[in-house]
Design a protein around this motif. Structure first.
Motif, PDB file in Angstrom:
ATOM      1  N   TRP A  70      -9.594  -1.566 -10.917  1.00 61.18           N
ATOM      2  CA  TRP A  70     -10.234  -0.306 -10.587  1.00 61.18           C
ATOM      3  C   TRP A  70     -11.656  -0.217 -11.085  1.00 61.18           C
ATOM      4  CZ3 TRP A  70      -8.991   4.831  -8.873  1.00 61.18           C
ATOM      5  CH2 TRP A  70      -7.908   4.819  -7.992  1.00 61.18           C
TER       6      TRP A  70
ATOM      7  N   ASN B 264      -7.017   0.796  -4.558  1.00 60.81           N
ATOM      8  CA  ASN B 264      -5.740   1.499  -4.412  1.00 60.81           C
ATOM      9  C   ASN B 264      -5.903   2.708  -3.504  1.00 60.81           C
ATOM     10  OD1 ASN B 264      -6.027   0.360  -7.355  1.00 60.81           O
ATOM     11  ND2 ASN B 264      -3.843   0.308  -6.887  1.00 60.81           N
ATOM     12  N   ARG B 265      -4.871   3.019  -2.755  1.00 64.55           N
ATOM     13  CA  ARG B 265      -4.894   4.177  -1.875  1.00 64.55           C
ATOM     14  C   ARG B 265      -4.465   5.433  -2.635  1.00 64.55           C
ATOM     15  NH1 ARG B 265      -2.311   0.358   1.061  1.00 64.55           N
ATOM     16  NH2 ARG B 265      -0.305   1.442   0.862  1.00 64.55           N
ATOM     17  N   ARG B 266      -4.681   6.575  -1.997  1.00 62.97           N
ATOM     18  CA  ARG B 266      -4.410   7.860  -2.640  1.00 62.97           C
ATOM     19  C   ARG B 266      -2.980   7.975  -3.147  1.00 62.97           C
ATOM     20  NH1 ARG B 266      -1.600  11.675  -0.766  1.00 62.97           N
ATOM     21  NH2 ARG B 266      -1.747  10.846   1.354  1.00 62.97           N
ATOM     22  N   GLU B 267      -2.013   7.658  -2.297  1.00 60.39           N
ATOM     23  CA  GLU B 267      -0.616   7.835  -2.704  1.00 60.39           C
ATOM     24  C   GLU B 267      -0.251   6.944  -3.891  1.00 60.39           C
ATOM     25  OE1 GLU B 267      -0.603   5.214   1.058  1.00 60.39           O
ATOM     26  OE2 GLU B 267      -1.659   6.975   0.264  1.00 60.39           O
ATOM     27  N   GLN B 268      -0.878   5.760  -3.985  1.00 61.63           N
ATOM     28  CA  GLN B 268      -0.617   4.871  -5.115  1.00 61.63           C
ATOM     29  C   GLN B 268      -1.171   5.455  -6.417  1.00 61.63           C
ATOM     30  OE1 GLN B 268      -2.599   1.522  -3.205  1.00 61.63           O
ATOM     31  NE2 GLN B 268      -0.672   0.365  -3.222  1.00 61.63           N
ATOM     32  N   VAL B 269      -2.362   6.023  -6.333  1.00 61.17           N
ATOM     33  CA  VAL B 269      -2.991   6.600  -7.525  1.00 61.17           C
ATOM     34  C   VAL B 269      -2.204   7.813  -8.007  1.00 61.17           C
ATOM     35  CG1 VAL B 269      -5.080   7.715  -8.418  1.00 61.17           C
ATOM     36  CG2 VAL B 269      -5.268   5.773  -6.867  1.00 61.17           C
ATOM     37  N   GLU B 270      -1.824   8.690  -7.087  1.00 57.06           N
ATOM     38  CA  GLU B 270      -1.096   9.891  -7.485  1.00 57.06           C
ATOM     39  C   GLU B 270       0.272   9.533  -8.063  1.00 57.06           C
ATOM     40  OE1 GLU B 270      -2.991  13.322  -4.590  1.00 57.06           O
ATOM     41  OE2 GLU B 270      -1.251  12.198  -3.855  1.00 57.06           O
ATOM     42  N   ALA B 271       0.945   8.534  -7.475  1.00 61.24           N
ATOM     43  CA  ALA B 271       2.236   8.100  -8.019  1.00 61.24           C
ATOM     44  C   ALA B 271       2.062   7.480  -9.398  1.00 61.24           C
ATOM     45  CB  ALA B 271       2.892   7.101  -7.063  1.00 61.24           C
ATOM     46  N   TYR B 272       0.963   6.769  -9.583  1.00 59.42           N
ATOM     47  CA  TYR B 272       0.684   6.141 -10.875  1.00 59.42           C
ATOM     48  C   TYR B 272       0.509   7.195 -11.970  1.00 59.42           C
ATOM     49  CZ  TYR B 272      -1.775   3.333 -14.368  1.00 59.42           C
ATOM     50  OH  TYR B 272      -2.150   2.715 -15.533  1.00 59.42           O
TER      51      TYR B 272
ATOM     52  N   ASP C 230      -7.755   1.385   1.549  1.00 57.57           N
ATOM     53  CA  ASP C 230      -8.164   0.548   0.426  1.00 57.57           C
ATOM     54  C   ASP C 230      -9.302  -0.359   0.877  1.00 57.57           C
ATOM     55  OD1 ASP C 230      -6.989  -1.535   1.905  1.00 57.57           O
ATOM     56  OD2 ASP C 230      -5.109  -1.427   0.783  1.00 57.57           O
TER      57      ASP C 230
END
Length: 379
Positions: A169, A228-236, A374
């Protein structure tokens, strides 16, 4: 009995460094300022019941924004407070000269207050003597936290990883190949509106030089992307507490209360202005100084609450917030007029202010961009 309390705003700018005056200087100024005065008829009419005006200089401060330089008066039940917005020489890189100009501003502001209340300035309030006191030992008069001229740095890849941020990142710095690269990430000090304006100008210049002049529409679209895409970041961010694997299950449940998912903030939707549409999504990570741990409910609630207040104040939309004992994760939509650095510093400065202007975080931050796509979409 009414009382006038003279307070001043310390140098706590956004973005910028804090130039707070020390207790030693405040004591000296208070000694020179102490006096009791009878209010004039005009002041008695303005503040009915005022029998005496007590002048004092306190160390209260507040976050300053914009270029407001007026003297503000606030009346409460038993006192009248005066907030002095100080100015300083922004073009001077020396903290000694910058703080000296701020001190001069303070002296002048106090004299303005006396004039407004139709009172003579005390003989002990002597500009030359006050400045000489400062020049004898500037280090004694300014708190150390305000002396650094270095701007906060982005967290290194290693530090970001330790804070729980994926290694890939790191925001790339500019190189020669980026000169006309439309997919180049904006520099950390460039806002989306500034970046799009400069990018459009560069493209128009390049096309004009190439012999094919083109005029672009005033409408623009801006998207942040990352590894990373949005859904990956929010899940992280949602999984921060579970990832830590705390030994005490009760503490884990307690910490989950400081991870918030806000369904009302849809980062997949753009922020729309008269000039365009902006998908401006940032992942902000702040790490506490020396990895100090906050485990009490009061401190954690203050951290979380201040983040929410900053978002309201600055028009940021936080979709995910996770406050951990030694760091904070935020996924948010930034104000299109604010650079990534502005956003990070807004949280750092306001949280420091909420904790009594203490250096809660390291003098650094991490900001990563992300979106619906991404980097594979442009490689």
């Amino acid at each position: 009995m009414k009382r006038l309390s003279i307070s001043f705003c310390q140098f706590y700018l956004e973005p910028g460094a804090a130039y707070g005056f020390s207790g030693s200087l405040l004591s000296e100024l208070q000694r020179r300022l102490s006096r009791k005065s009878l209010p004039s008829e005009k002041i008695q009419k303005k503040y009915p019941g005022a029998e005496r005006l007590d002048f004092s200089l306190s160390a209260s401060s507040k976050i300053m924004e914009g270029n407001l330089r007026a003297t503000e008066y606030h009346r409460s039940n038993k006192e009248v407070e005066c907030y002095l917005t100080l100015t300083f020489s922004a073009g001077d890189r020396s903290w000694k000269r910058r703080s000296a100009s701020g001190l001069k501003s303070l002296v002048s502001c106090v004299e303005t207050v006396f004039a407004n209340f139709e009172l003579e300035v005390p003989a002990s309030w002597n500009k030359t003597e006050i400045l000489e006191f400062y020049l004898q030992a500037p280090e004694r008069c300014v708190d150390p936290v305000g002396r650094s001229q270095e701007r906060p740095k982005r967290l290194s890849e290693k530090t970001a990883a330790n804070a729980g941020t994926p290694k890939n990142w790191d925001v790339p710095t500019k190189n020669a190949d980026d000169e006309h690269d439309p997919f180049n990430n904006p520099r950390q000090r460039s806002s989306p509106t500034f970046f799009t304006a400069r990018m459009k100008g560069r493209l128009q210049h390049a096309l004009r030089v190439a012999g094919t002049p083109t005029t672009f529409s005033r409408k623009v679209a801006f998207r942040t992307i990352g590894e990373n895409r949005r859904e990956q970041v929010e899940a992280y961010i949602d999984g921060q507490v579970s990832k830590e694997q705390f030994v005490d299950v009760r503490f884990e449940e307690f910490m989950k209360g400081f991870t918030v998912s806000n369904a009302d903030v849809r980062l997949q939707d753009p922020a729309e202005t008269e000039r365009g549409r902006y998908w401006y999504n940032l992942h902000v990570v702040l790490v506490t100084e020396s990895r100090i741990l906050f485990t009490d409910g009061g401190s954690l609630r203050l951290l979380a609450g201040t983040c929410d207040k900053v978002a309201i104040k600055k028009s940021y939309g936080i979709s995910r917030r996770s406050v951990m004992p030694d760091h904070i994760h935020l996924s948010l939509r930034g104000d299109v007029a604010h650079s990534p650095e502005d956003v990070a510093l807004s949280f750092m400065n306001n949280i420091a202010f909420a904790f009594g202007q203490k250096a809660i975080f390291r003098p650094s931050y991490y900001v990563g961009t992300f979106g619906e796509y991404d980097m594979g979409a442009v490689r």
